[in-house]
Scaffold this motif. Structure first.
Motif, PDB file in Angstrom:
ATOM      1  N   HIS A   1      -5.266   0.655  13.482  1.00 21.77           N
ATOM      2  CA  HIS A   1      -4.736   1.102  12.230  1.00 21.77           C
ATOM      3  C   HIS A   1      -3.558   1.792  11.936  1.00 21.77           C
ATOM      4  N   LEU A   2      -3.373   2.434  13.820  1.00 17.68           N
ATOM      5  CA  LEU A   2      -2.338   2.851  14.320  1.00 17.68           C
ATOM      6  C   LEU A   2      -1.190   2.071  14.906  1.00 17.68           C
ATOM      7  N   LEU A   3       0.221   3.165  13.668  1.00 15.43           N
ATOM      8  CA  LEU A   3       1.648   2.085  14.279  1.00 15.43           C
ATOM      9  C   LEU A   3       1.964   2.734  14.980  1.00 15.43           C
ATOM     10  N   PHE A   4       3.384   2.184  16.219  1.00 11.12           N
ATOM     11  CA  PHE A   4       4.633   2.338  16.375  1.00 11.12           C
ATOM     12  C   PHE A   4       5.805   1.878  16.077  1.00 11.12           C
ATOM     13  N   SER A   5       6.353   3.076  16.200  1.00 11.46           N
ATOM     14  CA  SER A   5       7.654   2.618  15.440  1.00 11.46           C
ATOM     15  C   SER A   5       9.704   2.587  16.204  1.00 11.46           C
ATOM     16  N   ALA A   6      10.099   2.018  16.391  1.00  5.77           N
ATOM     17  CA  ALA A   6      11.416   2.556  16.897  1.00  5.77           C
ATOM     18  C   ALA A   6      12.274   2.196  16.504  1.00  5.77           C
ATOM     19  N   SER A   7      13.780   3.549  16.672  1.00  9.03           N
ATOM     20  CA  SER A   7      14.373   3.021  16.021  1.00  9.03           C
ATOM     21  C   SER A   7      15.703   3.149  16.722  1.00  9.03           C
ATOM     22  N   LYS A   8      16.780   2.681  15.871  1.00  9.91           N
ATOM     23  CA  LYS A   8      18.393   3.416  15.954  1.00  9.91           C
ATOM     24  C   LYS A   8      18.551   5.058  16.486  1.00  9.91           C
ATOM     25  N   ASP A   9      17.440   5.707  15.641  1.00  9.55           N
ATOM     26  CA  ASP A   9      17.716   7.581  15.886  1.00  9.55           C
ATOM     27  C   ASP A   9      17.302   7.905  17.051  1.00  9.55           C
ATOM     28  N   THR A  10      17.030   6.833  17.998  1.00 13.24           N
ATOM     29  CA  THR A  10      16.585   7.738  19.786  1.00 13.24           C
ATOM     30  C   THR A  10      15.075   8.193  19.448  1.00 13.24           C
ATOM     31  N   THR A  11      14.466   7.459  18.963  1.00 12.80           N
ATOM     32  CA  THR A  11      12.663   8.121  18.714  1.00 12.80           C
ATOM     33  C   THR A  11      12.196   6.992  18.428  1.00 12.80           C
ATOM     34  N   VAL A  12      10.710   7.132  18.966  1.00 10.04           N
ATOM     35  CA  VAL A  12       9.635   6.231  18.559  1.00 10.04           C
ATOM     36  C   VAL A  12       8.770   6.837  17.264  1.00 10.04           C
ATOM     37  N   LYS A  13       7.823   6.536  17.322  1.00 11.94           N
ATOM     38  CA  LYS A  13       7.535   7.739  16.039  1.00 11.94           C
ATOM     39  C   LYS A  13       6.060   7.054  16.229  1.00 11.94           C
ATOM     40  N   CYS A  14       4.464   7.289  16.021  1.00 10.56           N
ATOM     41  CA  CYS A  14       3.003   7.040  15.594  1.00 10.56           C
ATOM     42  C   CYS A  14       2.688   6.715  14.089  1.00 10.56           C
ATOM     43  N   TRP A  15       2.064   6.151  14.197  1.00 12.93           N
ATOM     44  CA  TRP A  15       1.785   6.552  12.625  1.00 12.93           C
ATOM     45  C   TRP A  15       0.663   6.149  12.088  1.00 12.93           C
ATOM     46  N   ASP A  16      -0.151   6.881  11.267  1.00 15.04           N
ATOM     47  CA  ASP A  16      -1.442   6.274  10.824  1.00 15.04           C
ATOM     48  C   ASP A  16      -1.325   5.396   9.587  1.00 15.04           C
ATOM     49  N   THR A  17      -1.786   3.996  10.078  1.00 11.36           N
ATOM     50  CA  THR A  17      -1.230   3.449   8.560  1.00 11.36           C
ATOM     51  C   THR A  17      -2.935   3.621   7.650  1.00 11.36           C
ATOM     52  N   ASP A  18      -3.727   3.759   7.480  1.00 11.03           N
ATOM     53  CA  ASP A  18      -4.911   4.764   5.900  1.00 11.03           C
ATOM     54  C   ASP A  18      -4.070   5.324   5.944  1.00 11.03           C
TER      55      ASP A  18
ATOM     56  N   HIS B   1       0.853  -1.115  -0.235  1.00  6.48           N
ATOM     57  CA  HIS B   1       0.119  -0.047  -0.073  1.00  6.48           C
ATOM     58  C   HIS B   1       0.773   1.441  -0.455  1.00  6.48           C
ATOM     59  N   ARG B   2       2.157   1.281   0.716  1.00  8.48           N
ATOM     60  CA  ARG B   2       2.837   2.261   0.528  1.00  8.48           C
ATOM     61  C   ARG B   2       4.400   2.366   1.754  1.00  8.48           C
ATOM     62  N   SER B   3       4.917   3.239   0.907  1.00  7.06           N
ATOM     63  CA  SER B   3       6.384   2.442   1.405  1.00  7.06           C
ATOM     64  C   SER B   3       7.014   3.822   2.567  1.00  7.06           C
ATOM     65  N   ILE B   4       7.009   3.735   3.085  1.00  8.16           N
ATOM     66  CA  ILE B   4       7.282   5.055   3.928  1.00  8.16           C
ATOM     67  C   ILE B   4       9.026   5.302   4.787  1.00  8.16           C
ATOM     68  N   PHE B   5       9.395   6.321   4.366  1.00 11.43           N
ATOM     69  CA  PHE B   5      10.786   6.302   4.777  1.00 11.43           C
ATOM     70  C   PHE B   5      10.403   7.185   6.526  1.00 11.43           C
ATOM     71  N   ALA B   6      11.137   6.496   7.463  1.00  9.31           N
ATOM     72  CA  ALA B   6      10.129   6.510   8.286  1.00  9.31           C
ATOM     73  C   ALA B   6      11.042   7.277   9.949  1.00  9.31           C
ATOM     74  N   HIS B   7      12.212   6.483   9.650  1.00  9.08           N
ATOM     75  CA  HIS B   7      13.188   6.999  10.466  1.00  9.08           C
ATOM     76  C   HIS B   7      14.614   7.969   9.976  1.00  9.08           C
ATOM     77  N   ASP B   8      15.704   7.921  10.927  1.00 11.70           N
ATOM     78  CA  ASP B   8      16.729   8.286  10.216  1.00 11.70           C
ATOM     79  C   ASP B   8      18.166   7.592  10.725  1.00 11.70           C
ATOM     80  N   ASP B   9      17.849   5.887  10.756  1.00  8.99           N
ATOM     81  CA  ASP B   9      18.723   5.074  10.995  1.00  8.99           C
ATOM     82  C   ASP B   9      17.760   3.755  11.335  1.00  8.99           C
ATOM     83  N   SER B  10      18.557   3.128  10.861  1.00 12.47           N
ATOM     84  CA  SER B  10      17.584   2.018  11.177  1.00 12.47           C
ATOM     85  C   SER B  10      16.382   1.397  12.310  1.00 12.47           C
TER      86      SER B  10
END
Length: 549
Positions: free
Chosen positions: A256-273, A236-245
């Protein structure tokens, strides 16, 4: 640390605890997290221990020594905790007593992922030994009481290391993420192959399926999140989400809300709709390795390289996306104002007044091509003479020397090392660094070997050292990780310093000689060059005045 007071007058001695200082946290990276089914407890695992925390009081209620925990889950009933370890084992703990009930050698490689089946009867594990294994919970009799254990049921063999596994909530499919950057989807009941998802450029590190079993979200070391439909496997979509892995992601239950964690020290929330970025949670000081979302969606917990856990709670404050984006732009502008936003080329410092040209020119490109051709001639000549030396050794006598390359004959150089040095000397000094900057690293390896030869023989020490220092500054990471260049760098370190010192001694000797001659001329009453030039200027001024009058 505890402080005890001792009453020495009493018999026997009375020892009492006066005060204590304790730190209930982890001593290494937090690598796995999970909520209990009723969201009252949080389990966290690190390299040497597993801890259970009370969500309401934020206090550690149980600490259990374990192996290197990589994944974990609460057993249905929340009385037991199951973890997978980096050595391939499964460890089952009794939370009430903190005892290890059972330890199994489940896999031959690290157990990277674990997923509880939606029917709560068992679980599945994925490992670096290319196997996906299915397990069931069972109760066995032990000394007139029932004891929980796990039984291996079946195995699904994969072609690559398994990094993550995930059941769909309706238990229709099982998703398996492999180290070859693909995700394979199988029917959960028959284990027949259903779909293969391609698109990530680096391995998929984590994935999750939404509560309605319609969306699959995958995250990868390529910094992207991809949203897939489980009906046909379409992206459906490819999102460039973080500055690191991106190390972990989880859907919020029943949304359909999504939380992601990354090596860039942040946690982000996304709406996948709508594929919109909702908010960013900042606070960790190191890479965020894992996250877990409570079943009510009210809490998110994250574990990090800074040894800490952070619990995030949903608030009643309204969130306006336009204001969030405006705050992000202002923060980026302020950061760019504090840190200079001017790009700096590799090998260039911002403090220098005279800097290299920022773009390639035709002259530097041509100079680089000439240098590459010279290095190729050197490679060919070296190969020919190495083969000649081998043939002479096998024949036991001296054979005719092979003919030199036409380039060497035309320039009068009998040695290919001299030929390459001549090409570098012809590059203008102002374009030398830009020429070396464009040179591919495959040619830099040969050039470093030539620089070693030149410094040992004392050829153009100043030019050789200038090239050497610039190449070390530009290709430092590649050079120090190249095993072939270790001996070359060590030889350069040994031979370059004496050559530079000899050159410094020569310059110092010449300067001392010039100062001595200047003193001798002054004592003899002879005007030095500066005085003569001043007198000539005065004579010219007098002649001009006479001409005007």
């Amino acid at each position: 640390m505890e402080v005890h007071s001792v009453n020495a007058l009493a018999h026997p001695f009375i020892v009492s605890l006066s005060s204590s200082l304790s730190s209930p946290g982890h001593r290494s990276d937090v690598r796995t997290l999970c909520f209990s089914s009723d969201d009252t407890c949080i389990a966290s695992g690190s390299a040497e221990m597993v801890k259970v925390w009370n969500r309401a009081t934020r206090r550690c209620i149980r600490t259990m020594p374990s192996g290197y925990a990589t994944c974990s889950t609460f057993v249905p009933g929340d009385r037991h905790l199951l973890i997978g370890t980096k050595t391939g084992g499964l460890e089952l703990f009794d939370i009430a007593s903190g005892d290890l009930l059972e330890g199994l050698e489940a896999h031959e490689g690290a157990v990277w992922s674990m997923a509880l089946s939606p029917d709560k009867r068992g679980f599945v594990t994925g490992s670096a030994d290319h196997n996906v294994k299915f397990w069931e919970f069972d109760l066995v009799s032990d000394e007139n009481r029932k004891k929980l254990t796990v039984l291996h049921v079946k195995t699904l063999q994969m072609s690559e290391d398994v990094l993550c596994v995930c059941y769909s909530p309706d238990q229709r499919v099982l998703a398996v993420g492999l180290i070859d950057c693909t995700v394979k989807i199988f029917f959960a009941d028959s284990l027949k192959f259903f779909l293969s998802l391609y698109g990530h450029k680096l391995p998929v590190l984590s994935m999750d399926i939404s509560s309605d079993s319609t969306l699959l979200a995958t995250c990868s070391a390529d910094k992207n999140i991809k949203i897939w439909g489980l009906d046909f496997g379409d992206c459906h979509r490819s999102i460039f989400a973080h500055d690191d892995s991106i190390t972990s992601l989880r859907f919020v239950p029943k949304t359909h809300l999504l939380f992601s964690a990354s090596k860039d020290t942040t946690v982000k929330c996304w709406d996948t709709d709508t594929f919109q970025h909702i908010s960013t949670l900042e606070g960790h000081k190191g890479e965020v390795w894992c996250i877990a979302v409570s079943s009510d969606g009210e809490s998110v917990v994250s574990g990090s390289h800074d040894f800490s856990l952070r619990l995030w709670e949903r608030t009643d404050e309204p969130l306006i996306l336009s204001e969030e984006r405006e705050e992000e732009r202002e923060a980026q502008f302020e950061e760019a104002a504090v840190e200079s936003s001017e790009p700096v080329l590799a090998g260039e410092t911002q403090e220098s007044e005279a800097a290299m040209a920022g773009k390639k020119t035709m002259e530097t490109v041509k100079a680089t091509e000439r240098l590459m051709e010279a290095i190729e001639v050197y490679r060919e000549e070296k190969r020919k003479f190495d083969e000649h030396a081998m043939e002479c050794k096998m024949a036991g006598k001296e054979l005719p020397v092979p003919a030199l390359a036409p380039e060497l004959v035309a320039t009068g150089n009998t040695k290919p090392e001299r030929y390459v040095l001549g090409v570098i000397k012809k590059v203008p000094s102002s374009e030398l660094e830009e020429t070396l900057l464009v040179l591919p690293f495959a040619y830099v390896v040969d050039l470093l070997q030539l620089l070693d030869t030149w410094t040992q023989r004392g050829w153009e020490t100043e030019l050789s050292c200038r090239c050497l220092l610039f190449l070390l500054r530009i290709h430092h990471n590649q050079i120090v990780t190249n095993q072939m260049l270790l001996s070359v760098i060590d030889s350069l370190r040994q031979h370059a310093a004496p050559q530079v010192q000899e050159l410094k001694d020569l310059v110092g000797f010449n300067l001392a000689g010039l100062h001595f001659l200047e003193q001798e001329l002054r004592l003899a009453g002879t005007a030095v060059f500066a005085d003569v030039s001043e007198q000539l200027q005065k004579i010219k001024k007098q002649k001009k005045l006479i001409a005007y009058t």
